[in-house]
Design a protein around this motif. Structure first.
Motif, PDB file in Angstrom:
ATOM      1  N   GLY A  27     -39.342  18.215 -37.934  1.00  0.00           N
ATOM      2  CA  GLY A  27     -40.657  18.585 -37.415  1.00  0.00           C
ATOM      3  C   GLY A  27     -41.358  19.693 -38.176  1.00  0.00           C
ATOM      4  O   GLY A  27     -42.317  20.275 -37.671  1.00  0.00           O
ATOM      5  N   ASP A  80     -33.355  26.223 -25.385  1.00  0.00           N
ATOM      6  CA  ASP A  80     -33.797  25.358 -24.295  1.00  0.00           C
ATOM      7  C   ASP A  80     -33.128  23.986 -24.435  1.00  0.00           C
ATOM      8  O   ASP A  80     -33.288  23.308 -25.450  1.00  0.00           O
ATOM      9  CB  ASP A  80     -35.319  25.218 -24.340  1.00  0.00           C
ATOM     10  CG  ASP A  80     -35.841  24.332 -23.234  1.00  0.00           C
ATOM     11  OD1 ASP A  80     -35.970  23.111 -23.477  1.00  0.00           O
ATOM     12  OD2 ASP A  80     -36.108  24.851 -22.134  1.00  0.00           O
ATOM     13  N   THR A  81     -32.388  23.572 -23.407  1.00  0.00           N
ATOM     14  CA  THR A  81     -31.612  22.330 -23.455  1.00  0.00           C
ATOM     15  C   THR A  81     -32.487  21.113 -23.728  1.00  0.00           C
ATOM     16  O   THR A  81     -32.125  20.251 -24.537  1.00  0.00           O
ATOM     17  CB  THR A  81     -30.844  22.125 -22.123  1.00  0.00           C
ATOM     18  OG1 THR A  81     -30.042  23.283 -21.902  1.00  0.00           O
ATOM     19  CG2 THR A  81     -29.967  20.901 -22.166  1.00  0.00           C
ATOM     20  N   GLU A  82     -33.633  21.033 -23.072  1.00  0.00           N
ATOM     21  CA  GLU A  82     -34.522  19.885 -23.280  1.00  0.00           C
ATOM     22  C   GLU A  82     -35.118  19.885 -24.685  1.00  0.00           C
ATOM     23  O   GLU A  82     -35.223  18.842 -25.323  1.00  0.00           O
ATOM     24  CB  GLU A  82     -35.621  19.867 -22.227  1.00  0.00           C
ATOM     25  CG  GLU A  82     -35.105  19.492 -20.846  1.00  0.00           C
ATOM     26  CD  GLU A  82     -36.209  19.475 -19.808  1.00  0.00           C
ATOM     27  OE1 GLU A  82     -37.377  19.188 -20.168  1.00  0.00           O
ATOM     28  OE2 GLU A  82     -35.901  19.746 -18.638  1.00  0.00           O
ATOM     29  N   ALA A  83     -35.504  21.050 -25.175  1.00  0.00           N
ATOM     30  CA  ALA A  83     -36.048  21.145 -26.530  1.00  0.00           C
ATOM     31  C   ALA A  83     -34.981  20.783 -27.558  1.00  0.00           C
ATOM     32  O   ALA A  83     -35.269  20.103 -28.558  1.00  0.00           O
ATOM     33  CB  ALA A  83     -36.590  22.546 -26.789  1.00  0.00           C
ATOM     34  N   TRP A  84     -33.747  21.229 -27.325  1.00  0.00           N
ATOM     35  CA  TRP A  84     -32.644  20.884 -28.233  1.00  0.00           C
ATOM     36  C   TRP A  84     -32.424  19.366 -28.245  1.00  0.00           C
ATOM     37  O   TRP A  84     -32.326  18.763 -29.316  1.00  0.00           O
ATOM     38  CB  TRP A  84     -31.360  21.609 -27.810  1.00  0.00           C
ATOM     39  CG  TRP A  84     -30.192  21.214 -28.637  1.00  0.00           C
ATOM     40  CD1 TRP A  84     -29.860  21.704 -29.869  1.00  0.00           C
ATOM     41  CD2 TRP A  84     -29.199  20.228 -28.325  1.00  0.00           C
ATOM     42  NE1 TRP A  84     -28.716  21.084 -30.330  1.00  0.00           N
ATOM     43  CE2 TRP A  84     -28.305  20.175 -29.401  1.00  0.00           C
ATOM     44  CE3 TRP A  84     -29.005  19.388 -27.228  1.00  0.00           C
ATOM     45  CZ2 TRP A  84     -27.217  19.312 -29.423  1.00  0.00           C
ATOM     46  CZ3 TRP A  84     -27.913  18.525 -27.246  1.00  0.00           C
ATOM     47  CH2 TRP A  84     -27.036  18.494 -28.333  1.00  0.00           C
ATOM     48  N   ALA A  85     -32.370  18.746 -27.069  1.00  0.00           N
ATOM     49  CA  ALA A  85     -32.160  17.298 -26.993  1.00  0.00           C
ATOM     50  C   ALA A  85     -33.297  16.547 -27.682  1.00  0.00           C
ATOM     51  O   ALA A  85     -33.062  15.532 -28.358  1.00  0.00           O
ATOM     52  CB  ALA A  85     -32.026  16.858 -25.535  1.00  0.00           C
ATOM     53  N   GLU A  86     -34.520  17.047 -27.560  1.00  0.00           N
ATOM     54  CA  GLU A  86     -35.658  16.417 -28.224  1.00  0.00           C
ATOM     55  C   GLU A  86     -35.536  16.532 -29.740  1.00  0.00           C
ATOM     56  O   GLU A  86     -35.857  15.596 -30.467  1.00  0.00           O
ATOM     57  CB  GLU A  86     -36.978  17.031 -27.740  1.00  0.00           C
ATOM     58  CG  GLU A  86     -38.213  16.453 -28.401  1.00  0.00           C
ATOM     59  CD  GLU A  86     -38.329  14.933 -28.282  1.00  0.00           C
ATOM     60  OE1 GLU A  86     -38.831  14.317 -29.250  1.00  0.00           O
ATOM     61  OE2 GLU A  86     -37.926  14.354 -27.258  1.00  0.00           O
ATOM     62  N   GLN A  87     -35.071  17.678 -30.229  1.00  0.00           N
ATOM     63  CA  GLN A  87     -34.856  17.842 -31.674  1.00  0.00           C
ATOM     64  C   GLN A  87     -33.830  16.833 -32.187  1.00  0.00           C
ATOM     65  O   GLN A  87     -34.015  16.225 -33.233  1.00  0.00           O
ATOM     66  CB  GLN A  87     -34.393  19.259 -31.989  1.00  0.00           C
ATOM     67  CG  GLN A  87     -35.472  20.296 -31.942  1.00  0.00           C
ATOM     68  CD  GLN A  87     -36.382  20.192 -33.141  1.00  0.00           C
ATOM     69  OE1 GLN A  87     -37.333  19.426 -33.148  1.00  0.00           O
ATOM     70  NE2 GLN A  87     -36.103  20.949 -34.166  1.00  0.00           N
ATOM     71  N   ARG A  89     -33.028  13.944 -30.793  1.00  0.00           N
ATOM     72  CA  ARG A  89     -33.652  12.616 -30.718  1.00  0.00           C
ATOM     73  C   ARG A  89     -34.613  12.388 -31.875  1.00  0.00           C
ATOM     74  O   ARG A  89     -34.669  11.298 -32.439  1.00  0.00           O
ATOM     75  CB  ARG A  89     -34.400  12.444 -29.391  1.00  0.00           C
ATOM     76  CG  ARG A  89     -33.503  12.102 -28.221  1.00  0.00           C
ATOM     77  CD  ARG A  89     -34.300  11.654 -27.003  1.00  0.00           C
ATOM     78  NE  ARG A  89     -35.132  12.696 -26.434  1.00  0.00           N
ATOM     79  CZ  ARG A  89     -34.722  13.598 -25.554  1.00  0.00           C
ATOM     80  NH1 ARG A  89     -33.471  13.595 -25.121  1.00  0.00           N
ATOM     81  NH2 ARG A  89     -35.548  14.509 -25.085  1.00  0.00           N
ATOM     82  N   ARG A  90     -35.347  13.430 -32.243  1.00  0.00           N
ATOM     83  CA  ARG A  90     -36.294  13.302 -33.363  1.00  0.00           C
ATOM     84  C   ARG A  90     -35.558  13.001 -34.663  1.00  0.00           C
ATOM     85  O   ARG A  90     -35.986  12.156 -35.439  1.00  0.00           O
ATOM     86  CB  ARG A  90     -37.119  14.581 -33.479  1.00  0.00           C
ATOM     87  CG  ARG A  90     -38.156  14.513 -34.560  1.00  0.00           C
ATOM     88  CD  ARG A  90     -38.904  15.839 -34.695  1.00  0.00           C
ATOM     89  NE  ARG A  90     -39.864  15.706 -35.748  1.00  0.00           N
ATOM     90  CZ  ARG A  90     -41.186  15.762 -35.573  1.00  0.00           C
ATOM     91  NH1 ARG A  90     -41.687  15.988 -34.390  1.00  0.00           N
ATOM     92  NH2 ARG A  90     -41.992  15.605 -36.589  1.00  0.00           N
TER      93      ARG A  90
END
Length: 130
Positions: A27, A80-87, A89-90
């Motif tokens: 990103g 942040d757990t959600e931000a990490w998971a999104e990274q 996934r990206r």
């Protein structure tokens, strides 16, 4: 007084492939490019306003070596757990597959990805506490 900024610069074998990894996978944005500057082509990638960015260069007529070891790492702490998971996934959506870390510490709370030159990036799902 200006804030100190950090540039990490290194050669690459393939500018297009490394841009795909850091831009499409992680990103980052392309902050600048140059061509044939004393025989070098390059690109700077980062996040606008961040105190750091990465520079990758190709020296015309010269092939850069691969990373010397699997322990040459850039580590990004993403608390942040959600931000990490999104990274993560990206990275996977950009066709990058996590690799086992040479040091198992990084696998406990993170994922390691290898860039086209063999350098590794760890997305650590934790806060930097020091």
């Amino acid at each position: 007084m200006d804030t100190v900024k950090l540039r990490v610069a290194r050669p690459t074998r393939d500018l297009d492939a490394v841009v795909h990894f850091y831009r499409d996978g992680l990103g980052f944005e392309v902050l600048g490019r140059f061509e044939d500057h004393a025989g070098f082509d390059g690109v700077m990638l980062g996040h606008p306003g961040a105190p750091y960015h990465l520079e990758f260069t190709v020296e015309r007529g010269h092939e850069a070596p691969r990373a010397p070891t699997e322990e040459h790492l850039l580590v990004f702490y993403v608390p942040d757990t959600e931000a990490w998971a999104e990274q993560v996934r990206r990275m996977e959506a950009a066709s990058f597959v996590a690799v086992p870390s040479r040091n198992p510490y990084w696998d406990a709370h993170g994922r390691t990805f290898e860039d086209p030159d063999g350098y590794r990036v760890v997305l650590q799902g934790a806060a930097w506490t020091r």
